[in-house]
Motif scaffolding. Structure first.
Motif, PDB file in Angstrom:
ATOM      1  N   TYR A   1      16.927  12.089 -50.388  1.00  0.00           N
ATOM      2  CA  TYR A   1      16.956  13.312 -49.571  1.00  0.00           C
ATOM      3  C   TYR A   1      15.540  13.723 -49.181  1.00  0.00           C
ATOM      4  O   TYR A   1      15.251  14.015 -48.008  1.00  0.00           O
ATOM      5  N   PHE A   2      14.634  13.753 -50.149  1.00  0.00           N
ATOM      6  CA  PHE A   2      13.268  14.196 -49.871  1.00  0.00           C
ATOM      7  C   PHE A   2      12.478  13.142 -49.097  1.00  0.00           C
ATOM      8  O   PHE A   2      11.564  13.488 -48.344  1.00  0.00           O
ATOM      9  N   GLU A   3      12.830  11.863 -49.261  1.00  0.00           N
ATOM     10  CA  GLU A   3      12.190  10.827 -48.446  1.00  0.00           C
ATOM     11  C   GLU A   3      12.538  11.014 -46.968  1.00  0.00           C
ATOM     12  O   GLU A   3      11.689  10.815 -46.087  1.00  0.00           O
ATOM     13  N   ARG A   4      13.755  11.428 -46.681  1.00  0.00           N
ATOM     14  CA  ARG A   4      14.133  11.706 -45.295  1.00  0.00           C
ATOM     15  C   ARG A   4      13.342  12.893 -44.753  1.00  0.00           C
ATOM     16  O   ARG A   4      12.927  12.899 -43.594  1.00  0.00           O
ATOM     17  N   ARG A   5      13.124  13.920 -45.596  1.00  0.00           N
ATOM     18  CA  ARG A   5      12.317  15.072 -45.149  1.00  0.00           C
ATOM     19  C   ARG A   5      10.863  14.658 -44.927  1.00  0.00           C
ATOM     20  O   ARG A   5      10.226  15.127 -43.982  1.00  0.00           O
ATOM     21  N   ARG A   6      10.336  13.768 -45.775  1.00  0.00           N
ATOM     22  CA  ARG A   6       8.973  13.285 -45.570  1.00  0.00           C
ATOM     23  C   ARG A   6       8.873  12.548 -44.227  1.00  0.00           C
ATOM     24  O   ARG A   6       7.887  12.679 -43.503  1.00  0.00           O
ATOM     25  N   ARG A   7       9.879  11.780 -43.923  1.00  0.00           N
ATOM     26  CA  ARG A   7       9.909  11.043 -42.654  1.00  0.00           C
ATOM     27  C   ARG A   7       9.918  12.016 -41.473  1.00  0.00           C
ATOM     28  O   ARG A   7       9.188  11.839 -40.492  1.00  0.00           O
ATOM     29  N   LEU A   8      10.734  13.052 -41.578  1.00  0.00           N
ATOM     30  CA  LEU A   8      10.790  14.066 -40.519  1.00  0.00           C
ATOM     31  C   LEU A   8       9.422  14.713 -40.333  1.00  0.00           C
ATOM     32  O   LEU A   8       8.898  14.792 -39.210  1.00  0.00           O
ATOM     33  N   ASN A   9       8.835  15.189 -41.415  1.00  0.00           N
ATOM     34  CA  ASN A   9       7.541  15.857 -41.317  1.00  0.00           C
ATOM     35  C   ASN A   9       6.498  14.958 -40.665  1.00  0.00           C
ATOM     36  O   ASN A   9       5.744  15.383 -39.785  1.00  0.00           O
ATOM     37  N   THR A  10       6.442  13.724 -41.120  1.00  0.00           N
ATOM     38  CA  THR A  10       5.398  12.799 -40.652  1.00  0.00           C
ATOM     39  C   THR A  10       5.489  12.575 -39.155  1.00  0.00           C
ATOM     40  O   THR A  10       4.472  12.616 -38.443  1.00  0.00           O
ATOM     41  N   TYR A  11       6.700  12.374 -38.655  1.00  0.00           N
ATOM     42  CA  TYR A  11       6.829  12.105 -37.225  1.00  0.00           C
ATOM     43  C   TYR A  11       6.678  13.369 -36.384  1.00  0.00           C
ATOM     44  O   TYR A  11       6.241  13.294 -35.227  1.00  0.00           O
ATOM     45  N   VAL A  12       6.996  14.532 -36.943  1.00  0.00           N
ATOM     46  CA  VAL A  12       6.699  15.778 -36.218  1.00  0.00           C
ATOM     47  C   VAL A  12       5.189  15.914 -36.041  1.00  0.00           C
ATOM     48  O   VAL A  12       4.691  16.150 -34.923  1.00  0.00           O
ATOM     49  N   PHE A  13       4.440  15.749 -37.127  1.00  0.00           N
ATOM     50  CA  PHE A  13       2.991  15.933 -37.052  1.00  0.00           C
ATOM     51  C   PHE A  13       2.344  14.869 -36.175  1.00  0.00           C
ATOM     52  O   PHE A  13       1.422  15.154 -35.406  1.00  0.00           O
ATOM     53  N   LEU A  14       2.847  13.643 -36.261  1.00  0.00           N
ATOM     54  CA  LEU A  14       2.296  12.579 -35.434  1.00  0.00           C
ATOM     55  C   LEU A  14       2.598  12.831 -33.954  1.00  0.00           C
ATOM     56  O   LEU A  14       1.754  12.569 -33.081  1.00  0.00           O
ATOM     57  N   ALA A  15       3.782  13.374 -33.673  1.00  0.00           N
ATOM     58  CA  ALA A  15       4.134  13.695 -32.284  1.00  0.00           C
ATOM     59  C   ALA A  15       3.243  14.803 -31.732  1.00  0.00           C
ATOM     60  O   ALA A  15       2.917  14.810 -30.538  1.00  0.00           O
ATOM     61  N   LEU A  16       2.836  15.740 -32.579  1.00  0.00           N
ATOM     62  CA  LEU A  16       1.934  16.798 -32.141  1.00  0.00           C
ATOM     63  C   LEU A  16       0.510  16.272 -31.958  1.00  0.00           C
ATOM     64  O   LEU A  16      -0.195  16.672 -31.035  1.00  0.00           O
ATOM     65  N   LEU A  17       0.108  15.385 -32.846  1.00  0.00           N
ATOM     66  CA  LEU A  17      -1.245  14.827 -32.780  1.00  0.00           C
ATOM     67  C   LEU A  17      -1.394  13.782 -31.679  1.00  0.00           C
ATOM     68  O   LEU A  17      -2.472  13.644 -31.089  1.00  0.00           O
ATOM     69  N   GLU A  18      -0.334  13.021 -31.430  1.00  0.00           N
ATOM     70  CA  GLU A  18      -0.389  11.907 -30.476  1.00  0.00           C
ATOM     71  C   GLU A  18       0.755  12.020 -29.477  1.00  0.00           C
ATOM     72  O   GLU A  18       1.713  11.240 -29.502  1.00  0.00           O
ATOM     73  N   PRO A  19       0.677  13.002 -28.581  1.00  0.00           N
ATOM     74  CA  PRO A  19       1.799  13.266 -27.666  1.00  0.00           C
ATOM     75  C   PRO A  19       2.057  12.153 -26.646  1.00  0.00           C
ATOM     76  O   PRO A  19       3.123  12.140 -26.018  1.00  0.00           O
ATOM     77  N   ASP A  20       1.139  11.216 -26.515  1.00  0.00           N
ATOM     78  CA  ASP A  20       1.299  10.159 -25.511  1.00  0.00           C
ATOM     79  C   ASP A  20       1.909   8.892 -26.076  1.00  0.00           C
ATOM     80  O   ASP A  20       1.855   7.833 -25.433  1.00  0.00           O
TER      81      ASP A  20
END
Length: 602
Positions: free
Chosen positions: A83-102
């Motif tokens: 369950y928490f590994e899925r949340r880690r995955r969500l967080n990571t890709y949210v932050f990466l999408a904000l940092l690297e929008p292209d």
């Protein structure tokens, strides 16, 4: 506050936009600065490293087998890891999408995990569901993690906006409404709404924050806020005026963190009309973190708390801005991105947007505190010989996340613990059930306390201590009446006193004085440590350090005889860990006794 007053405020609320998070609402400018400045470089590199770890891995499945383990065995770790590994995955890709929008492939991975979380049978953990729950009404249950998930998805919707597909946005709105808002309004009140601990802050705070971000109907938003505001009042009732969190620093981070995230959004949207931080009690609670550290990353870890704590810099810097005299933590205590095993989005995101530039001290300054409502004495002492810490507690044995530990103490020096608190064990069904005090970390058998006639302290509000004297001055002193902590028929009086001499190499003097009707069958003074004690000669033994000689323990060998026993317990993360009981058995039992022990740093 009544609904009409809230409704008037809601009608005048500022719109929901990115100015809730970024200066002038300019997300592009914020993330460009973040990438080029040095403030967040370590955080960003950790996020990118996590993305590399995840690259090529499929989304782990929350299978029925995993879900059913808790009901079959009482074990929580198997399901929760996934369950928490899925949340880690969500967080990571949210932050990466904000940092690297292209980078469209990042957004694709983010949308996949968002869809998978929307597919989950429930956002609750199995441990928080009734054993006889029915799938037909699974959404009526709201726990810590379902609330957090709804809050997270609501923030992601605002942060990513139209970069997410219309279908995904509409589905997230639908899932948050059916799993959080509708059950909250239609099935409540929930037990946690009147809890005086972290559940009230996390559940109500997450639901209130999610509503502030996504509920457009003013009447519905006012209804939700009316309930969440009341829950926050109950949460604050769990604190005394000294601001101490009886659940420990970890739960302060958790509960007061979510209280703060909610309060910040509420204050921003209401243009300051609703501001919890105007209350003096809230300001006192904000100071608790700096009062809890005793030596480096070691803390006064009474209750279900781990011995070493790293801090959320975002939350800490925010509190330092809004509350007078709240200290910014030493930079060495920064919690890495992967430190939170529950992978909570709200604190991780605010570590990015609330962390500020500025020079922090290399360590907390030396200080001593007596917290009268909690009956805690906490000391950080610094000398040319190094840094040292001492903490002791009174209170009662019906505290949140209670341990039977009245009169217990912790002793640390130069980065090592000598008199230990075992902290929180592995959470299982029995850990929170009838067998709680059979766990050494919870029962008084696993604390530095007397064992009288073979009996330990018992759980319950009636098993309590009284502070007779406390001082946090040149020498720190605490004297406790522990008579009511035990249910021992012949015990008439038990007074425990601590004197912490803050010398270059400090020493702790501990004295137990008792009166007994008749003669006790046995009396043992137990001390708990992770160091393997070494007996030098009668009257002296050593708690050895790794890099230093450690702590010398002296005692009257004519009165007591030491016994060293090795034990094992499972810590909060399910790892087996050794601890030692250092038992001093009284040799000549009488109706009165005076037992003195000195712990001298070498």
């Amino acid at each position: 506050m009544n609904k009409q007053m809230l409704l008037e405020i809601v009608h005048k609320m500022k719109p929901v936009d990115l100015s809730l998070y970024y200066p002038k609402g300019d997300a592009v400018a914020f993330w460009k600065r973040a990438l080029s400045s040095g403030v967040l470089q370590v955080d960003i590199s950790e996020i990118r490293a996590e993305a590399v770890r995840l690259d090529g891995q499929s989304i782990p499945e929350l299978s029925y087998t995993l879900f059913s383990i808790y009901s079959r065995t009482g074990s929580r770790l198997e399901y929760e890891r996934v369950y928490f590994e899925r949340r880690r995955r969500l967080n990571t890709y949210v932050f990466l999408a904000l940092l690297e929008p292209d980078h469209p492939e990042v957004l694709e991975k983010l949308e996949d995990i968002l869809w998978a979380i929307c597919d989950e049978y429930t956002w609750c953990l199995p441990a928080h569901l009734p054993a006889d729950h029915n799938a037909a009404d699974i959404n009526r249950y709201i726990d810590l993690f379902s609330s957090e998930t709804g809050f997270t998805l609501s923030e992601v919707l605002l942060l990513l906006g139209e970069r997410l597909s219309q279908l995904l946005r509409s589905r997230i709105h639908h899932e948050v409404e059916r799993r959080l808002f509708r059950p909250f309004l239609e099935n409540g009140p929930y037990d946690w709404e009147t809890a005086r601990h972290n559940w009230a802050a996390v559940c109500a705070g997450s639901i209130g924050a999610a509503a502030l971000l996504s509920v457009e109907d003013p009447a519905m938003l006012a209804d939700i806020l009316l309930r969440t505001e009341r829950a926050m009042l109950y949460y604050l009732e769990g604190f005394g005026e000294d601001g101490a969190c009886l659940e420990g620093l970890g739960y302060w981070n958790y509960g007061f963190g979510y209280f703060t995230y909610y309060s910040d959004l509420l204050c921003s949207r209401s243009a300051g009309r609703l501001d919890w931080f105007k209350q003096e009690k809230v300001a006192q609670i904000a100071h608790f973190q700096q009062k809890c550290f005793i030596d480096g990353s070691h803390v006064a870890n009474f209750s279900d708390s781990v011995p070493q704590v790293l801090v959320h810099m975002g939350l800490s810097h925010y509190l330092a801005e809004v509350c007078t005299d709240v200290e910014r933590p030493p930079s060495a205590l920064r919690a890495p991105y992967t430190e939170d095993h529950c992978s909570r989005f709200a604190p991780a995101f605010r570590n990015l947007i609330w962390t500020r530039t500025g020079k922090e001290d290399e360590a907390w300054r030396a200080a001593s505190y007596f917290l009268p409502d909690a009956a805690w004495l906490v000391s950080r002492h610094v000398s040319e010989a190094g840094s040292f810490g001492f903490a002791a507690k009174g209170g009662h044995n019906a505290e949140p996340h209670n341990h039977n530990d009245l009169g217990h103490f912790i002793l640390s020096g130069r980065g090592e613990i000598y008199a230990s608190d075992l902290g929180s064990g592995e959470y299982t069904a029995d850990y929170f059930g009838a067998g709680r005090y059979q766990y050494d970390c919870n029962g008084s058998q696993g604390h530095s306390l007397p064992i009288i006639d073979g009996q330990y302290q018992l759980a319950g509000r009636e098993f309590s201590s009284t502070v007779l004297y406390a001082s946090a001055e040149e020498n720190d002193e605490l004297t406790l009446d522990l008579t009511q902590a035990y249910q021992v028929t012949g015990l008439q009086s038990l007074i425990r006193s601590f004197v912490w001499h803050k010398e270059e190499c400090p020493r702790l003097e501990l004295t137990d004085t008792y009166r007994y009707a008749g003669i006790p069958a046995s009396w043992t003074e137990r001390f708990v440590t992770w160091r393997e004690p070494k007996l030098f000669h009668p009257g002296t033994l050593l708690l050895p350090g790794t890099m230093t000689r450690g702590v010398e323990v002296t005692y009257d060998s004519l009165k007591v005889e030491p016994e060293i026993t090795v034990h094992m317990y499972r810590d909060h993360f399910g790892m087996e860990k050794l601890w030692y009981s250092l038992d001093f058995h009284v040799l000549q039992l009488g109706a009165v006794g005076n037992l003195v022990f000195t712990f001298q740093f070498l």
